[in-house]
Design an enzyme around this catalytic site. Structure first.
Site, PDB file in Angstrom:
ATOM      1  N   TRP A 275       0.816  -1.275  -0.094  1.00 50.40           N
ATOM      2  CA  TRP A 275       0.071   0.103  -0.061  1.00 50.40           C
ATOM      3  C   TRP A 275       0.962   1.251   0.034  1.00 50.40           C
ATOM      4  CZ3 TRP A 275      -4.570   1.857  -0.988  1.00 50.40           C
ATOM      5  CH2 TRP A 275      -4.828   3.253  -0.672  1.00 50.40           C
ATOM      6  N   TRP A 303     -18.385  21.146   1.839  1.00 50.37           N
ATOM      7  CA  TRP A 303     -17.767  21.053   2.869  1.00 50.37           C
ATOM      8  C   TRP A 303     -18.354  22.269   3.615  1.00 50.37           C
ATOM      9  CZ3 TRP A 303     -15.514  16.421   3.083  1.00 50.37           C
ATOM     10  CH2 TRP A 303     -15.059  15.987   2.209  1.00 50.37           C
ATOM     11  N   ASN A 338      -3.141   2.509  12.801  1.00 54.86           N
ATOM     12  CA  ASN A 338      -3.700   2.859  11.507  1.00 54.86           C
ATOM     13  C   ASN A 338      -5.060   2.751  11.433  1.00 54.86           C
ATOM     14  OD1 ASN A 338      -3.147   3.028   8.557  1.00 54.86           O
ATOM     15  ND2 ASN A 338      -3.889   0.929   8.574  1.00 54.86           N
TER      16      ASN A 338
END
Length: 476
Positions: A275, A303, A338
């Protein structure tokens, strides 16, 4: 060819398995590190790590006989000047994927050609060359799984790591560089020393990277597939990301060491390494990735920027324990697990409707492993606007995520100690706990612990409505 070469360290602050160093190890060399200013210069936490990593590298190089020269400024001017001063016809360095770094290297190469020298680039930071991996149609990859299959197959013949060189021969009369303190990488008064506790968690430098890798192989690799999503598990993750970011250990060293150790967690760990490779592949081909959504329709996303909401998230005061624990771990250690990175990021961009670039900027400043490619790719993945991104309607519920991945509350209790006395049943549902339970734990919502910043159902509905709005615009 002159017998003198410049070795330009960048994100490869090590002596073992260093192709650029190996190429010049038999010549007189001038090892150089240049702190560059400009776009996406290292954030605060990464600067703390860089200071200590350069100190370790400087000591290691001095022991081998070629002290490190540290400078600050524009390499396009400094490197040709150094080459002229020491009569070097070659400058060897690791290849970079960051857009500003690539532009700098191209212009430095042009400046060196004017004086009859050249810049020679090597692969020092990745397992593959991002520009060389292509689909069957000859295009860059935009989806992780076929990319990882391609790269994984190509790594069957991955050469072993290069050895550490013996004595190095320094350039006679080498120029004197700056002292590390002159780079101002550490917090300076009157600013509080916010990094005071980092040293309790990390050992920057090549020796620290080697120790971390060895410990992970002994204690973490075998169960990596089972424990990597448990943020409270000892050795649930490798903790190698900051060492890899500055190249204190090479991905080739890690790949071979993990493969030699083996175990049922190996394949999952290798996929995580790929990744990182995929992120750099994306950045190489999509240099706008740190600033702009890769999906064009997200440029119009509605947003709702709010400084007070962003601040509450940054300080771990959202009222959702798994989110707050992650943000406090980040602030206190310069790192976050993570799984929790995904939860906190999803909460910011979806439940709170804050721009993903604001979260990316905060992580850039507070992560010791802040890597431009991985940071940008991961934020875009969570926000739903990147390559191979999670669908925007995939919205992590922080309560359910906490109960699934931290069922005993071990992680939350460590980083949100004011919640330590809550029973497991309520540790992720503080705002739902009966008053008698809260009183027994010494908690008053809004005092010891904040009330929820947003109702989860309302936040989810608002996020889905915002997504529907841009989908409607795209169809119009």
């Amino acid at each position: 060819m002159s017998d003198t070469a410049i070795l330009w360290f960048r994100q490869d602050l090590r002596l073992t398995d260093h192709p650029a160093l190996d190429a010049v190890a038999q010549r007189r060399i001038l090892p150089v590190y240049i702190l560059e200013d400009g776009p996406w210069a290292p954030g605060g936490a990464a600067r703390w790590w860089l200071h200590h990593s350069l100190a370790a590298l400087g000591q290691d190089l001095a022991q081998l006989g070629a002290p490190l020269v540290v400078l600050r400024g524009d390499p396009r001017r400094l490197i040709p000047d150094l080459a002229t001063r020491v009569a070097a016809t070659e400058v060897h360095a690791g290849r970079r994927t960051e857009p500003a770094g690539r532009r700098c290297d191209a212009e430095t190469h042009a400046a060196l050609e004017v004086i009859g020298a050249r810049l020679v680039l090597h692969r020092t930071a990745l397992l593959h060359e991002p520009h060389q991996v292509r689909t069957g149609a000859g295009a860059p990859y935009g989806v992780y799984t076929p990319f990882s299959r391609n790269v994984f197959a190509s790594l069957e013949g991955l050469p072993p790591p290069l050895p550490t060189p013996g004595r190095l021969v320094a350039v006679p009369g080498a120029p004197v560089g700056l002292g590390l303190d002159a780079l101002d990488l550490l917090p300076q008064p009157p600013v509080p020393d916010w990094a005071a506790g980092f040293g309790d968690h990390w050992q920057p430098g090549e020796a620290g990277a080697a120790a971390r890798l060895a410990a992970f192989l002994d204690h973490g690799l075998a169960a990596y597939g089972d424990r990597r999503n448990d943020p409270g598990a000892p050795w649930g993750t490798s903790g190698l990301s900051p060492h890899l970011h500055l190249g204190e250990v090479s991905p080739r060293q890690v790949w071979h060491a993990a493969k030699a150790k083996g175990g049922k967690g190996l394949e999952t760990f290798q996929k995580e390494m790929l990744w990182r490779e995929f992120s750099h592949h994306l950045l190489w081909h999509r240099p706008e990735m740190p600033e702009a959504p890769l999906r064009a329709d997200f440029a119009a996303f509605p947003w709702r920027p709010d400084a007070s909401v962003l601040r509450a998230w940054q300080r771990g005061r959202t009222g959702y324990p798994i989110v707050d624990a992650g943000m406090r771990q980040l602030w206190q250690t310069g790192w976050m697990h993570n799984r929790v990175r995904m939860i906190t990021a999803s909460f910011l961009v979806k439940h709170l409707l804050q721009p993903w670039q604001d979260g990316e900027a905060w992580f850039w400043d507070t992560l010791v492993d802040a890597d431009l490619a991985a940071n940008a790719a991961s934020w875009q993945w969570v926000a739903g606007c990147g390559a191979d991104a999670a669908p925007y309607f995939r919205i992590f519920n922080p309560v359910l995520q906490g109960e699934k991945f931290d069922p005993s509350g071990r992680y939350v209790r460590r980083w949100c100690p004011e919640l330590a006395a809550l029973p497991d049943r309520w540790i992720h549902r503080v705002h739902e706990a009966p008053d008698v339970v809260l009183r027994g734990a010494g908690i008053t919502l809004g005092r010891q612990y904040p009330a929820p910043l947003v109702d989860l159902a309302a936040g989810r509905a608002r996020a889905l409505a915002a997504f529907a709005a841009i989908k409607g615009d795209a169809a119009a």
